[in-house]
Design an enzyme around this catalytic site. Structure first.
Site, PDB file in Angstrom:
ATOM      1  N   TRP A  29       0.850  -1.198   0.000  1.00 44.21           N
ATOM      2  CA  TRP A  29       0.000   0.000   0.000  1.00 44.21           C
ATOM      3  C   TRP A  29       0.876   1.235   0.000  1.00 44.21           C
ATOM      4  O   TRP A  29       1.879   1.255   0.718  1.00 44.21           O
ATOM      5  CB  TRP A  29      -0.876  -0.005   1.255  1.00 44.21           C
ATOM      6  CG  TRP A  29      -1.760   1.185   1.427  1.00 44.21           C
ATOM      7  CD1 TRP A  29      -3.039   1.342   0.954  1.00 44.21           C
ATOM      8  CD2 TRP A  29      -1.460   2.411   2.116  1.00 44.21           C
ATOM      9  NE1 TRP A  29      -3.533   2.562   1.314  1.00 44.21           N
ATOM     10  CE2 TRP A  29      -2.582   3.257   2.025  1.00 44.21           C
ATOM     11  CE3 TRP A  29      -0.332   2.896   2.790  1.00 44.21           C
ATOM     12  CZ2 TRP A  29      -2.636   4.532   2.593  1.00 44.21           C
ATOM     13  CZ3 TRP A  29      -0.367   4.163   3.350  1.00 44.21           C
ATOM     14  CH2 TRP A  29      -1.503   4.959   3.257  1.00 44.21           C
ATOM     15  N   SER A  95       4.500  -6.228   2.292  1.00 48.67           N
ATOM     16  CA  SER A  95       3.638  -5.383   3.106  1.00 48.67           C
ATOM     17  C   SER A  95       2.183  -5.846   3.016  1.00 48.67           C
ATOM     18  O   SER A  95       1.866  -6.982   3.350  1.00 48.67           O
ATOM     19  CB  SER A  95       3.797  -3.919   2.684  1.00 48.67           C
ATOM     20  OG  SER A  95       3.257  -3.050   3.637  1.00 48.67           O
ATOM     21  N   THR A  96       1.285  -4.989   2.532  1.00 49.76           N
ATOM     22  CA  THR A  96      -0.109  -5.385   2.343  1.00 49.76           C
ATOM     23  C   THR A  96      -0.202  -6.599   1.429  1.00 49.76           C
ATOM     24  O   THR A  96      -1.050  -7.474   1.618  1.00 49.76           O
ATOM     25  CB  THR A  96      -0.914  -4.214   1.747  1.00 49.76           C
ATOM     26  OG1 THR A  96      -0.861  -3.108   2.647  1.00 49.76           O
ATOM     27  CG2 THR A  96      -2.365  -4.595   1.502  1.00 49.76           C
ATOM     28  N   ALA A 120       8.574  -8.161   4.406  1.00 52.41           N
ATOM     29  CA  ALA A 120       8.131  -6.989   5.179  1.00 52.41           C
ATOM     30  C   ALA A 120       6.602  -6.957   5.232  1.00 52.41           C
ATOM     31  O   ALA A 120       5.982  -5.911   5.045  1.00 52.41           O
ATOM     32  CB  ALA A 120       8.689  -5.693   4.585  1.00 52.41           C
ATOM     33  N   ASP A 224      12.398  -1.602  10.196  1.00 54.29           N
ATOM     34  CA  ASP A 224      11.152  -1.294   9.497  1.00 54.29           C
ATOM     35  C   ASP A 224      10.306  -0.387  10.387  1.00 54.29           C
ATOM     36  O   ASP A 224       9.824  -0.804  11.436  1.00 54.29           O
ATOM     37  CB  ASP A 224      10.406  -2.593   9.178  1.00 54.29           C
ATOM     38  CG  ASP A 224       9.231  -2.402   8.243  1.00 54.29           C
ATOM     39  OD1 ASP A 224       8.572  -1.355   8.320  1.00 54.29           O
ATOM     40  OD2 ASP A 224       8.973  -3.314   7.441  1.00 54.29           O
ATOM     41  N   HIS A 253      11.368  -0.471   5.585  1.00 51.05           N
ATOM     42  CA  HIS A 253      10.217  -1.160   5.003  1.00 51.05           C
ATOM     43  C   HIS A 253      10.381  -1.330   3.490  1.00 51.05           C
ATOM     44  O   HIS A 253      10.075  -2.391   2.945  1.00 51.05           O
ATOM     45  CB  HIS A 253       8.941  -0.362   5.311  1.00 51.05           C
ATOM     46  CG  HIS A 253       7.687  -1.090   4.977  1.00 51.05           C
ATOM     47  ND1 HIS A 253       7.356  -2.318   5.511  1.00 51.05           N
ATOM     48  CD2 HIS A 253       6.656  -0.765   4.141  1.00 51.05           C
ATOM     49  CE1 HIS A 253       6.189  -2.711   5.040  1.00 51.05           C
ATOM     50  NE2 HIS A 253       5.746  -1.795   4.199  1.00 51.05           N
TER      51      HIS A 253
END
Length: 273
Positions: A29, A95-96, A120, A224, A253
Site C-alpha cells: 500500500w 507489506s499489504t 516486510a 522497518d 520497510h
C-alpha cells in the site's frame, strides 16, 4: 493494456514477463505492480516467468467501490492466477501484499502454489488489542486516514521518507526513489487507499498463516518503521510451519528498493531450490 476481469467486474491490470517457473508478486500500500520492477526484471533475466498485478483501486486497475478488503484482494489474485492458468506458482507479497498472499492461501488453498515469500509483510495482525498488545494503536492508522484525506499528495511525500528509512542518520536514499513512491501512490483512488488501511491493519491472518503448507520465506528489515518486525515477520515465522527467516540489520520497510541486490539474491536462492 493487459487486463483480466474479476468476478464482480473489476478490471485488474497485470504485467507478465519472461518464461520459466512462475513467480507472482503482490505489492504494498498504496503502490502498484511497478514497485516490483527491480525484482521482476532480475528474475526474468534468470529464467523465471514473472507476473504482477495492480490491486483493485491502485495503479491501472479500475477503482472499484466495493470489496476493498483482504477477501476481495485475495479473490482478485485468484482471478489473475486462474485467468492465466498459472500452476506451481511462487507467491511473493510485500507489506499489504503479504497479507494478500496469506489470505489467498487461506481462501483458495495451495493447489496452484509451490512456494510463498512474506517480505516486510503485515501478518499476523498490525493493530494493537488485548490479544496483540505489541501491535500499533488505532491512532496510528487513524492518522494515515486523516492524512490522505487532508492532503494526500504531501502525506505521501512525507511517508516516503519513513518508508525508505531516509530519516535515519547516515542513510542516503535518492530523490528518485522518494519521487517514485509519490508517483505510484497518487495513482491509487482515494476511496480505495482509505479503505485499504483498515484491510491491512485490522485483518487477522493467524489462521491463514497456519494453513500455509508450502516452503515459505519470511524476509524483513530490522529497522522497518512501517511494519515493525517483532510484531509481524517474527510472529508470522512462528505460525508458518518450517518457515525460513532472513532479517536485514538496519533495513527499512522499502527494502526492495534500498536493498534491491540483496533481496534479489535471496529471492533467487530461495526460488531456485
Amino acid at each position: 493494456m493487459s487486463m483480466i476481469r474479476s468476478k464482480d467486474g473489476t478490471e485488474i491490470y497485470y504485467k507478465d514477463w519472461g518464461k520459466g517457473p512462475v513467480v507472482v508478486f503482490s505489492h504494498g500500500w498504496p503502490l502498484n505492480a511497478d514497485a516490483w520492477d527491480g525484482q521482476m526484471l532480475f528474475l526474468a533475466q534468470n529464467g523465471f516467468r514473472v507476473v504482477a498485478h495492480d490491486r483493485r483501486g491502485h495503479g491501472r486497475s479500475s477503482q472499484a467501490s466495493d470489496h476493498n478488503d483482504m477477501d476481495g484482494y485475495a479473490d482478485d489474485l485468484a482471478a489473475v492466477i486462474d485467468a492465466l492458468d498459472l500452476r506451481e506458482v511462487a507467491l511473493v507479497g510485500h507489506s499489504t501484499g503479504g497479507g494478500e498472499v496469506a489470505r489467498y492461501i487461506g481462501r483458495h488453498g495451495t493447489s496452484r502454489v509451490a512456494k510463498a515469500v512474506l517480505l516486510a509483510a503485515v501478518p499476523p495482525i498490525m493493530l494493537k488489542s488485548a490479544s496483540n498488545p505489541e501491535g500499533l494503536p488505532i491512532e496510528v492508522f487513524d492518522d494515515l486516514r486523516s492524512g490522505i484525506v487532508k492532503d494526500r499528495s504531501q502525506f505521501y511525500k512525507d511517508l516516503a521518507v519513513q518508508f525508505y528509512g531516509a530519516n535515519r542518520p547516515g542513510v542516503k536514499v535518492s530523490q528518485g526513489i522518494l519521487d517514485q513512491f509519490w508517483l505510484w501512490s497518487m495513482q491509487a483512488g482515494l476511496k480505495n487507499a482509505y479503505e485499504s488501511i483498515k484491510a491491512f491493519s485490522e485483518t487477522d491472518f493467524t489462521d491463514d498463516l497456519r494453513k500455509i503448507d508450502v516452503p515459505t520465506l519470511v524476509l524483513h528489515g530490522e529497522d522497518d518503521q512501517i511494519v515493525p518486525v517483532k510484531d509481524s515477520g517474527k510472529k508470522s515465522a512462528k505460525l508458518v510451519k518450517g518457515a525460513q527467516e532472513i532479517y536485514y540489520p538496519g533495513a527499512p520497510h522499502g527494502l526492495t528498493a534500498t536493498h534491491q541486490d540483496q533481496v534479489n539474491a535471496d529471492l533467487l536462492e530461495f526460488l531456485a531450490r
